[in-house]
Design a protein around this motif. Structure first.
Motif, PDB file in Angstrom:
ATOM      1  N   ARG A 145     -23.587   1.718  -2.490  1.00 52.65           N
ATOM      2  CA  ARG A 145     -24.243   2.047  -3.754  1.00 52.65           C
ATOM      3  C   ARG A 145     -24.598   3.543  -3.833  1.00 52.65           C
ATOM      4  NH1 ARG A 145     -28.164  -2.087  -3.523  1.00 52.65           N
ATOM      5  NH2 ARG A 145     -26.776  -3.740  -4.164  1.00 52.65           N
ATOM      6  N   TRP A 197     -18.867   4.900  -5.801  1.00 46.68           N
ATOM      7  CA  TRP A 197     -19.587   3.967  -6.664  1.00 46.68           C
ATOM      8  C   TRP A 197     -20.131   4.682  -7.900  1.00 46.68           C
ATOM      9  CZ3 TRP A 197     -19.745  -0.799  -7.878  1.00 46.68           C
ATOM     10  CH2 TRP A 197     -20.799  -1.321  -8.606  1.00 46.68           C
ATOM     11  N   ARG A 206     -17.477   5.083 -10.345  1.00 39.17           N
ATOM     12  CA  ARG A 206     -17.155   3.822 -11.039  1.00 39.17           C
ATOM     13  C   ARG A 206     -18.168   3.535 -12.138  1.00 39.17           C
ATOM     14  NH1 ARG A 206     -14.433  -1.246  -8.259  1.00 39.17           N
ATOM     15  NH2 ARG A 206     -14.061  -1.549 -10.471  1.00 39.17           N
ATOM     16  N   CYS A 207     -19.440   3.729 -11.842  1.00 41.97           N
ATOM     17  CA  CYS A 207     -20.487   3.461 -12.832  1.00 41.97           C
ATOM     18  C   CYS A 207     -20.425   4.469 -13.974  1.00 41.97           C
ATOM     19  CB  CYS A 207     -21.866   3.499 -12.176  1.00 41.97           C
ATOM     20  SG  CYS A 207     -22.155   2.067 -11.140  1.00 41.97           S
ATOM     21  N   MET A 221     -24.465  -3.521  -9.015  1.00 45.07           N
ATOM     22  CA  MET A 221     -23.351  -3.810  -8.109  1.00 45.07           C
ATOM     23  C   MET A 221     -23.246  -5.316  -7.914  1.00 45.07           C
ATOM     24  SD  MET A 221     -22.738  -2.570  -4.186  1.00 45.07           S
ATOM     25  CE  MET A 221     -21.982  -0.981  -4.526  1.00 45.07           C
ATOM     26  N   LYS A 245     -14.818  -1.942  -0.977  1.00 49.35           N
ATOM     27  CA  LYS A 245     -14.515  -1.435  -2.311  1.00 49.35           C
ATOM     28  C   LYS A 245     -13.728  -2.450  -3.128  1.00 49.35           C
ATOM     29  CE  LYS A 245     -14.763   3.390  -1.005  1.00 49.35           C
ATOM     30  NZ  LYS A 245     -14.058   4.671  -0.840  1.00 49.35           N
ATOM     31  N   PRO A 300     -18.821  -3.039 -10.832  1.00 49.39           N
ATOM     32  CA  PRO A 300     -19.991  -2.821 -11.680  1.00 49.39           C
ATOM     33  C   PRO A 300     -20.107  -3.928 -12.721  1.00 49.39           C
ATOM     34  CG  PRO A 300     -18.288  -1.139 -12.114  1.00 49.39           C
ATOM     35  CD  PRO A 300     -17.703  -2.133 -11.153  1.00 49.39           C
TER      36      PRO A 300
END
Ligand code: ZN
Length: 99
Positions: A24, A29, A32-33, A52, A66, A71
Protein backbone atom coordinates in the motif's frame (compact mmCIF):
# COMPACT_ATOMS: atom_id res chain seq x y z
CA UNK A 1 -12.96 -16.15 16.93
CA UNK A 2 -11.30 -19.13 18.53
CA UNK A 3 -8.73 -17.61 20.89
CA UNK A 4 -7.41 -20.92 22.18
CA UNK A 5 -7.31 -22.87 18.93
CA UNK A 6 -3.96 -23.13 17.26
CA UNK A 7 -4.20 -22.06 13.68
CA UNK A 8 -1.22 -23.19 11.61
CA UNK A 9 -2.07 -20.64 8.93
CA UNK A 10 -2.22 -17.71 11.31
CA UNK A 11 1.43 -16.74 10.84
CA UNK A 12 0.97 -16.88 7.09
CA UNK A 13 -2.08 -14.62 7.30
CA UNK A 14 -0.19 -12.10 9.40
CA UNK A 15 2.66 -12.13 6.91
CA UNK A 16 0.32 -11.54 3.96
CA UNK A 17 -1.44 -8.71 5.78
CA UNK A 18 1.92 -7.13 6.59
CA UNK A 19 2.94 -7.45 2.94
CA UNK A 20 -0.32 -5.77 1.95
CA UNK A 21 0.53 -2.84 4.21
CA UNK A 22 3.93 -2.52 2.55
CA UNK A 23 2.41 -2.79 -0.92
CA UNK A 24 0.00 0.00 0.00
CA UNK A 25 2.99 2.31 0.57
CA UNK A 26 4.57 1.49 -2.76
CA UNK A 27 4.78 3.76 -5.80
CA UNK A 28 3.22 0.98 -7.83
CA UNK A 29 0.07 1.09 -5.71
CA UNK A 30 -0.05 4.88 -5.67
CA UNK A 31 0.12 4.90 -9.46
CA UNK A 32 -2.72 2.41 -9.66
CA UNK A 33 -4.90 4.51 -7.36
CA UNK A 34 -3.97 7.67 -9.25
CA UNK A 35 -5.92 6.27 -12.18
CA UNK A 36 -8.98 6.76 -10.00
CA UNK A 37 -10.98 3.77 -11.13
CA UNK A 38 -12.51 0.88 -9.23
CA UNK A 39 -11.29 -2.47 -10.57
CA UNK A 40 -14.70 -4.13 -10.12
CA UNK A 41 -17.39 -1.68 -11.16
CA UNK A 42 -15.14 0.65 -13.18
CA UNK A 43 -16.64 3.73 -11.58
CA UNK A 44 -14.43 6.80 -11.37
CA UNK A 45 -13.38 7.04 -7.75
CA UNK A 46 -11.02 9.56 -6.14
CA UNK A 47 -7.69 7.95 -5.22
CA UNK A 48 -8.30 8.77 -1.57
CA UNK A 49 -11.46 6.67 -1.58
CA UNK A 50 -9.99 3.59 -3.22
CA UNK A 51 -9.17 0.73 -0.92
CA UNK A 52 -6.86 -2.19 -1.48
CA UNK A 53 -8.77 -5.38 -2.08
CA UNK A 54 -7.45 -8.92 -2.39
CA UNK A 55 -9.10 -10.66 -5.36
CA UNK A 56 -8.62 -13.95 -3.53
CA UNK A 57 -9.00 -13.02 0.14
CA UNK A 58 -6.01 -13.63 2.39
CA UNK A 59 -8.25 -15.72 4.62
CA UNK A 60 -8.85 -18.03 1.66
CA UNK A 61 -5.20 -18.42 0.76
CA UNK A 62 -4.76 -15.30 -1.38
CA UNK A 63 -1.35 -13.63 -1.43
CA UNK A 64 -0.41 -9.99 -1.17
CA UNK A 65 1.09 -9.85 -4.64
CA UNK A 66 0.61 -7.32 -7.41
CA UNK A 67 -1.46 -9.86 -9.29
CA UNK A 68 -3.90 -10.36 -6.43
CA UNK A 69 -4.57 -6.85 -5.15
CA UNK A 70 -6.79 -4.33 -6.91
CA UNK A 71 -8.14 -0.88 -6.13
CA UNK A 72 -11.81 -1.07 -5.16
CA UNK A 73 -14.32 1.64 -4.29
CA UNK A 74 -15.94 1.61 -0.89
CA UNK A 75 -19.25 0.25 -2.11
CA UNK A 76 -17.63 -2.73 -3.86
CA UNK A 77 -15.38 -3.35 -0.90
CA UNK A 78 -18.31 -3.31 1.51
CA UNK A 79 -20.32 -5.60 -0.73
CA UNK A 80 -17.47 -8.04 -1.00
CA UNK A 81 -17.23 -8.24 2.79
CA UNK A 82 -20.95 -8.73 3.24
CA UNK A 83 -21.73 -11.13 0.41
CA UNK A 84 -21.00 -14.82 0.26
CA UNK A 85 -18.38 -15.70 -2.39
CA UNK A 86 -21.16 -17.01 -4.65
CA UNK A 87 -23.24 -13.86 -4.24
CA UNK A 88 -20.16 -11.77 -4.93
CA UNK A 89 -19.62 -13.68 -8.20
CA UNK A 90 -23.23 -12.94 -9.14
CA UNK A 91 -22.65 -9.27 -8.39
CA UNK A 92 -19.58 -9.21 -10.66
CA UNK A 93 -21.54 -10.87 -13.43
CA UNK A 94 -24.33 -8.31 -13.05
CA UNK A 95 -21.73 -5.53 -13.47
CA UNK A 96 -20.44 -7.09 -16.67
CA UNK A 97 -23.87 -7.49 -18.23
CA UNK A 98 -24.98 -3.93 -17.49
CA UNK A 99 -23.82 -1.26 -19.95
ZN1 ZN B 1 -16.56 -0.38 -7.33
Amino acid sequence: MKPYAYDPDDRGLKRERQKARELRQSQWWKRRCAKGRCHYCGRRTPAAELTMDHVVPVARGGKSTKGNVVPACKSCNTRKKQLLPMEWDDYLRSLQSSP
